[in-house]
Design a protein around this motif. Sequence first.
Motif, PDB file in Angstrom:
ATOM      1  N   VAL A  98     -65.266  23.582   6.695  1.00 34.51           N
ATOM      2  CA  VAL A  98     -64.984  22.607   5.651  1.00 34.51           C
ATOM      3  C   VAL A  98     -63.507  22.689   5.273  1.00 34.51           C
ATOM      4  CG1 VAL A  98     -65.473  21.933   3.265  1.00 34.51           C
ATOM      5  CG2 VAL A  98     -67.340  22.645   4.784  1.00 34.51           C
ATOM      6  N   ALA A  99     -62.807  21.594   5.378  1.00 35.32           N
ATOM      7  CA  ALA A  99     -61.372  21.563   5.102  1.00 35.32           C
ATOM      8  C   ALA A  99     -61.111  21.870   3.630  1.00 35.32           C
ATOM      9  CB  ALA A  99     -60.799  20.201   5.452  1.00 35.32           C
ATOM     10  N   ALA A 100     -60.054  22.649   3.388  1.00 39.29           N
ATOM     11  CA  ALA A 100     -59.632  22.962   2.025  1.00 39.29           C
ATOM     12  C   ALA A 100     -58.245  22.382   1.746  1.00 39.29           C
ATOM     13  CB  ALA A 100     -59.628  24.468   1.807  1.00 39.29           C
ATOM     14  N   GLU A 101     -57.791  21.498   2.605  1.00 42.62           N
ATOM     15  CA  GLU A 101     -56.494  20.850   2.429  1.00 42.62           C
ATOM     16  C   GLU A 101     -56.600  19.390   2.856  1.00 42.62           C
ATOM     17  OE1 GLU A 101     -53.308  21.702   5.216  1.00 42.62           O
ATOM     18  OE2 GLU A 101     -54.684  22.867   6.485  1.00 42.62           O
ATOM     19  N   MET A 102     -55.555  18.657   2.525  1.00 47.29           N
ATOM     20  CA  MET A 102     -55.449  17.267   2.933  1.00 47.29           C
ATOM     21  C   MET A 102     -54.399  17.185   4.034  1.00 47.29           C
ATOM     22  SD  MET A 102     -54.889  13.920   0.492  1.00 47.29           S
ATOM     23  CE  MET A 102     -53.915  14.861  -0.670  1.00 47.29           C
ATOM     24  N   ALA A 150     -49.581  19.033   5.555  1.00 44.79           N
ATOM     25  CA  ALA A 150     -50.362  20.099   6.194  1.00 44.79           C
ATOM     26  C   ALA A 150     -49.831  21.461   5.748  1.00 44.79           C
ATOM     27  CB  ALA A 150     -50.279  19.978   7.712  1.00 44.79           C
ATOM     28  N   ALA A 151     -50.740  22.374   5.426  1.00 51.30           N
ATOM     29  CA  ALA A 151     -50.322  23.707   4.977  1.00 51.30           C
ATOM     30  C   ALA A 151     -49.493  24.409   6.046  1.00 51.30           C
ATOM     31  CB  ALA A 151     -51.553  24.535   4.613  1.00 51.30           C
ATOM     32  N   ASP A 152     -49.867  24.238   7.286  1.00 54.50           N
ATOM     33  CA  ASP A 152     -49.112  24.776   8.423  1.00 54.50           C
ATOM     34  C   ASP A 152     -48.447  23.593   9.109  1.00 54.50           C
ATOM     35  OD1 ASP A 152     -48.117  25.853  10.733  1.00 54.50           O
ATOM     36  OD2 ASP A 152     -50.003  26.705  11.434  1.00 54.50           O
ATOM     37  N   SER A 153     -47.141  23.471   8.962  1.00 54.12           N
ATOM     38  CA  SER A 153     -46.435  22.305   9.497  1.00 54.12           C
ATOM     39  C   SER A 153     -46.539  22.210  11.008  1.00 54.12           C
ATOM     40  CB  SER A 153     -44.965  22.346   9.080  1.00 54.12           C
ATOM     41  OG  SER A 153     -44.328  23.511   9.582  1.00 54.12           O
ATOM     42  N   ARG A 154     -46.807  23.337  11.673  1.00 57.15           N
ATOM     43  CA  ARG A 154     -46.965  23.314  13.135  1.00 57.15           C
ATOM     44  C   ARG A 154     -48.414  23.080  13.548  1.00 57.15           C
ATOM     45  NH1 ARG A 154     -44.241  28.978  14.435  1.00 57.15           N
ATOM     46  NH2 ARG A 154     -45.654  29.463  12.701  1.00 57.15           N
ATOM     47  N   LEU A 155     -49.310  23.059  12.584  1.00 59.85           N
ATOM     48  CA  LEU A 155     -50.726  22.807  12.780  1.00 59.85           C
ATOM     49  C   LEU A 155     -51.360  23.804  13.760  1.00 59.85           C
ATOM     50  CD1 LEU A 155     -52.220  20.610  11.217  1.00 59.85           C
ATOM     51  CD2 LEU A 155     -52.443  19.323  13.335  1.00 59.85           C
ATOM     52  N   GLU A 156     -50.854  25.015  13.736  1.00 54.83           N
ATOM     53  CA  GLU A 156     -51.490  26.062  14.531  1.00 54.83           C
ATOM     54  C   GLU A 156     -52.724  26.592  13.809  1.00 54.83           C
ATOM     55  OE1 GLU A 156     -48.419  28.902  15.201  1.00 54.83           O
ATOM     56  OE2 GLU A 156     -47.370  27.662  16.674  1.00 54.83           O
ATOM     57  N   THR A 157     -52.693  26.494  12.474  1.00 50.64           N
ATOM     58  CA  THR A 157     -53.844  26.903  11.672  1.00 50.64           C
ATOM     59  C   THR A 157     -54.225  25.776  10.719  1.00 50.64           C
ATOM     60  OG1 THR A 157     -52.473  27.906   9.945  1.00 50.64           O
ATOM     61  CG2 THR A 157     -53.160  29.327  11.771  1.00 50.64           C
ATOM     62  N   ILE A 158     -55.453  25.828  10.239  1.00 56.27           N
ATOM     63  CA  ILE A 158     -55.978  24.873   9.261  1.00 56.27           C
ATOM     64  C   ILE A 158     -56.531  25.670   8.083  1.00 56.27           C
ATOM     65  CG2 ILE A 158     -57.715  23.093   8.822  1.00 56.27           C
ATOM     66  CD1 ILE A 158     -55.809  22.002  10.742  1.00 56.27           C
ATOM     67  N   ARG A 159     -56.279  25.192   6.878  1.00 60.03           N
ATOM     68  CA  ARG A 159     -56.827  25.836   5.693  1.00 60.03           C
ATOM     69  C   ARG A 159     -58.252  25.325   5.473  1.00 60.03           C
ATOM     70  NH1 ARG A 159     -55.071  28.593   1.211  1.00 60.03           N
ATOM     71  NH2 ARG A 159     -56.024  28.058  -0.797  1.00 60.03           N
ATOM     72  N   VAL A 160     -59.204  26.242   5.450  1.00 61.64           N
ATOM     73  CA  VAL A 160     -60.619  25.877   5.333  1.00 61.64           C
ATOM     74  C   VAL A 160     -61.261  26.683   4.205  1.00 61.64           C
ATOM     75  CG1 VAL A 160     -60.806  25.272   7.777  1.00 61.64           C
ATOM     76  CG2 VAL A 160     -61.382  27.598   7.021  1.00 61.64           C
ATOM     77  N   ALA A 161     -62.380  26.167   3.719  1.00 60.84           N
ATOM     78  CA  ALA A 161     -63.132  26.866   2.675  1.00 60.84           C
ATOM     79  C   ALA A 161     -63.648  28.192   3.215  1.00 60.84           C
ATOM     80  CB  ALA A 161     -64.285  26.005   2.184  1.00 60.84           C
ATOM     81  N   ALA A 162     -63.566  29.228   2.374  1.00 61.39           N
ATOM     82  CA  ALA A 162     -63.992  30.546   2.807  1.00 61.39           C
ATOM     83  C   ALA A 162     -65.503  30.654   2.898  1.00 61.39           C
ATOM     84  CB  ALA A 162     -63.446  31.616   1.864  1.00 61.39           C
ATOM     85  N   ARG A 163     -66.207  29.785   2.181  1.00 63.96           N
ATOM     86  CA  ARG A 163     -67.664  29.779   2.262  1.00 63.96           C
ATOM     87  C   ARG A 163     -68.131  28.423   2.759  1.00 63.96           C
ATOM     88  NH1 ARG A 163     -70.618  27.359  -1.913  1.00 63.96           N
ATOM     89  NH2 ARG A 163     -69.378  26.549  -3.659  1.00 63.96           N
ATOM     90  N   ASP A 164     -69.317  28.410   3.313  1.00 58.21           N
ATOM     91  CA  ASP A 164     -69.855  27.156   3.814  1.00 58.21           C
ATOM     92  C   ASP A 164     -70.569  26.411   2.689  1.00 58.21           C
ATOM     93  OD1 ASP A 164     -70.325  25.179   5.606  1.00 58.21           O
ATOM     94  OD2 ASP A 164     -72.049  26.134   6.562  1.00 58.21           O
ATOM     95  N   PHE A 165     -70.692  25.112   2.860  1.00 55.87           N
ATOM     96  CA  PHE A 165     -71.407  24.278   1.905  1.00 55.87           C
ATOM     97  C   PHE A 165     -72.574  23.630   2.630  1.00 55.87           C
ATOM     98  CE2 PHE A 165     -67.177  24.692   0.241  1.00 55.87           C
ATOM     99  CZ  PHE A 165     -67.336  24.781  -1.137  1.00 55.87           C
ATOM    100  N   ALA A 166     -73.767  23.984   2.256  1.00 53.25           N
ATOM    101  CA  ALA A 166     -74.950  23.467   2.949  1.00 53.25           C
ATOM    102  C   ALA A 166     -75.090  21.983   2.689  1.00 53.25           C
ATOM    103  CB  ALA A 166     -76.187  24.209   2.481  1.00 53.25           C
TER     104      ALA A 166
END
Length: 492
Positions: free
Chosen positions: A434-438, A476-492
């Motif tokens: 689940v994405a935690a950024e836009m 993007a949190a990582d301007s090179r888009l090597e990583t994505i910021r995601v929620a640490a827990r899942d949402f059912a």
Amino acid sequence: MSADHTRAPVLEALADYHRKERMSFTPPGHKQARGADPAVREVLGDAVFLGDVLATGGLDDRLTRGRVLERAEELMADAVHADRTFFTTCGSSLSVKAAMLAVAGPHEKLLIGRDAHKSVVSGLILSGIEPVWVEPRWDAERHLAHPPSAAAFEEAFEAHPDAKGALITSPTPYGTCADLGAVAELCHRRSVPLIVDEAWGAHLPFHPDLPSWAMDAGADICVTSIHKMGSGLEQGSVFHLQGDLVPADLLQMRSDLLGTTSPSVLLYAGLDGWRRQMALHGRELMGGALEVAAEVRAAVEGIDGMHVNDRDDFCGAGLAMDMDPLPCVIDIDALGITGYQAADWLREHRDIDMHLTDHRRIGAQLTHADDRETAGQLLAALKDLADAATELRPAPRVEVPSPPELRMTQACLPRDAFFGPAENVPVSEAAGRVAAEMITPYPPGIPAVLPGERLTEPVLRYLVTGLEAGMNLPDAADSRLETIRVAARDFA
């Protein structure tokens, strides 16, 4: 009594301020340019500093008894057939948030076209409003989104009868327009308001050959960027109100919550002057712009490898309701290059800045400020681009998803994902999280990834290949888009 549109209250008060040689012991600290750095004054000119005065206790007195801003807003409302108008100096990004907060609150539902600008998503994050996404009309052949249909909003209301209202973007940055009258009617049938993000439509009220604008179509709140298609300065925005579904004092309160306590009189002056210009000369100026645009569109069509998107492309069954001809959207797919390459080449080699860029298009935003001279420079540069295209090939491939693949599931509220516990994961491991950024290709500023959406491989591939091809992803949190910021827990 009819409004006197020869008047410009902000400009007149500013002239009076200078005529009386008022001496200020208040902000701004440059004190009418006297304290500004000489090198800055040389570049900007003293006129910028001379127009930069305190709004209350400067332009007007400490209790605003001169009603300078109020009178300017009243004239603006009269010019565009609104009941009330509010000036803001933080762009339509603030105005649309204020409008949203005046219609819905935390955990309340708002119907929103999924082609909304990132400022709308920011409003969701700040407010905790629950979005009910309404699908745009997708042109699968051209990989392009047009505003959602009235039928799509009707279906969404039937599924979510507790929604507090609706928000639609019209015109889009590509110039395509919604059937605002039909959407307004179905909102009012349920006694809920319609917000129109009409940031690209400041000029629409001033010529009959332009698409219908939001107030005339029955919208309750309309947000307009005067700096985009008008003569205002950057960040100059207004929002208009009509009807009784949204109380004016509530809308003002929401705007005050977000806005600055140090508004720029320079921006107010630009808004005020533009209204006077359009009220007195708008039809003539916009008529001239339409003539120039028609000539440019015809001429670009004659350049090998270029096609100007027109009504046959954008309007009709399953597509847009109407189209503004001033955005000259040029499909260069036949040149074998991307819009990113084209825009970079035009800036580097011909000192021409284009507005819209995507994987296969560039856009020239024409306004009443353009004439045959500026049009000629644009056309000459485009012809040179067509000749130079062979040097730019092969174009990097952007893997654009199909319309169904673009849509991801909203697993939780944007606010919950954005502010909740998060971690950065490699982009190769992000699908299913689940994405935690836009993440927003800009322009046009429509997010491809929203906080709370469950990421999918096709969208991630689109962003990675787009970035490699020259796409701009400024948030993007990582301007090179090597990583994505995601929620640490899942949402059912």
